[in-house]
Write an enzyme that holds these catalytic residues in place. Structure first.
Site, PDB file in Angstrom:
ATOM      1  N   CYS A  95       1.050  -1.278   0.023  1.00 57.94           N
ATOM      2  CA  CYS A  95       0.297  -0.236  -0.439  1.00 57.94           C
ATOM      3  C   CYS A  95       1.022   1.463  -0.173  1.00 57.94           C
ATOM      4  O   CYS A  95       0.830   2.399  -0.960  1.00 57.94           O
ATOM      5  CB  CYS A  95      -0.964   0.262   0.892  1.00 57.94           C
ATOM      6  SG  CYS A  95      -1.742   1.713   1.496  1.00 57.94           S
ATOM      7  N   CYS A 188      -6.546  -4.184   6.939  1.00 57.91           N
ATOM      8  CA  CYS A 188      -7.958  -4.031   6.644  1.00 57.91           C
ATOM      9  C   CYS A 188      -8.854  -4.303   5.978  1.00 57.91           C
ATOM     10  O   CYS A 188     -10.001  -4.175   6.485  1.00 57.91           O
ATOM     11  CB  CYS A 188      -7.385  -1.683   6.332  1.00 57.91           C
ATOM     12  SG  CYS A 188      -7.073  -1.777   4.827  1.00 57.91           S
TER      13      CYS A 188
END
Length: 357
Positions: A95, A188
């Protein structure tokens, strides 16, 4: 601004330093309720609201940028593909590489901003070198080591000289409601934290055998080799114990044959680690004597590291155990003022001995 305490204080410190700051929250899911929430979450609707309130207190503009499609392609799909290939990816590192310091930075520069400010616990010196945070327990330089020197030149990490306790105390003094908000944990985009089930829903059942490395004996069956990682001990469901009664660990995963190979703990020891796609930001020639870290929050090991084109080779000065392909190997130069990141690569192979080039 993720909605947590770190990014809120980072934004406030950037304002105090005289910068013209705009708060940005990343919408990373087209269906946010499927993401983890509360103390174990990140990037949810709840986090977006917390980020907006923090921006209001700090007194800066606030926007939400939709990065859901790119996040799915570059992080979620990559995560699934890596497990399918028998590797163990780090989605937070990906990410940072693909979203926060590539897509976000590119958009920010196109809009006329000079840099991206984040709440990562790491330091960036005047020399442009990335260093560990003063709070070693919270240090995040490992997941930032994929950044190029050009990206680092457009980045700011205001929290690197503070401990987490100091950051929380400052947030409370500033009247930020996120001062006591727990840190996010786990992945997440896996709402219930069940990685095995998440992967099974996307890859389907792929049954195979669990075999003993020494004898080739079939010790059990599995429903998907993607559910295992090198060094894993629990959840193997073996039909027969080892003759000496000692536990067995996952030594390797072979997706083509759907085979999970297990053996004793000492069989996990490796002395040579090879990496692909190296990012070498230090500007120093190799080979170089340094320390390498091969998992997030893992210990460092002395090594001799060489970078040759798109291949990194690390000869470890003492064996390391349970090194999983797909993770990052990060090279550090020890320094009393904070270890300096020399570069990183994605681990492609970890062996007991060197292999021919």
């Amino acid at each position: 601004m993720s909605g947590g305490v770190d990014s809120a204080v980072a934004a406030a410190r950037a304002v105090d330093a005289g910068h013209d700051v705009t708060g940005v929250h990343l919408a990373l899911s087209s269906n946010p309720q499927t993401y983890r929430s509360g103390a174990r979450g990140c990037c949810t609707l709840e986090d977006s609201r917390d980020a907006r309130r923090a921006a209001d207190v700090i007194g800066i503009p606030f926007y939400v940028w939709d990065m859901a499609e790119q996040f799915r392609a570059d992080v979620v799909d990559n995560f699934v593909a890596e497990y399918a290939a028998g590797r163990t990816p780090n989605p937070c590192l990906r990410c940072n590489e693909k979203i926060k310091f590539a897509a976000v930075l590119d958009r920010a520069l196109a809009l006329g901003f000079d840099a991206v400010v984040t709440g990562h616990h790491a330091r960036l010196g005047d020399d442009g070198r990335l260093r560990r945070s003063v709070d070693l327990a919270k240090d995040q330089s490992y997941v930032l080591a994929v950044l190029t020197s050009e990206q680092l030149a457009r980045s700011m990490f205001p929290l690197g000289d503070s401990t987490k306790a100091q950051v929380r105390a400052e947030a409370a003094r500033r009247g930020l409601a996120v001062a006591d908000k727990p840190d996010s944990h786990d992945i997440c985009f896996i709402a219930d934290g069940d990685t095995r089930r998440f992967l099974a829903q996307r890859l389907g059942e792929a049954p195979g055998e669990v075999v003993d490395a020494a004898t080739g004996e079939v010790l059990g069956e599995h429903r998907g080799a993607y559910a295992y990682t090198v060094g894993q001990r629990r959840g193997l469901r073996l039909q027969r114990p080892a003759p000496d009664g000692r536990p067995r660990y996952v030594l390797s995963i072979t997706p083509v044959t759907r085979t999970v190979t297990v053996g004793p703990a000492e069989a996990l020891d490796v002395s040579m680690v090879y990496g692909e796609r190296p990012v070498w930001t230090a500007g120093v020639p190799t080979p170089v004597e340094c320390e390498v870290q091969m998992r997030a929050h893992g210990e460092t090991v002395p090594a001799t590291v060489t970078v040759d084109g798109d291949r990194l080779t690390a000869r470890l000065h003492r064996p390391a155990r349970g090194i999983a392909p797909g993770q990052a190997i990060v090279a550090y130069r020890p320094d009393p003022a904070g270890d300096v990141v020399l570069g990183s690569a994605t681990i492609s192979q970890a062996l007991r001995e060197a292999v021919a080039a």
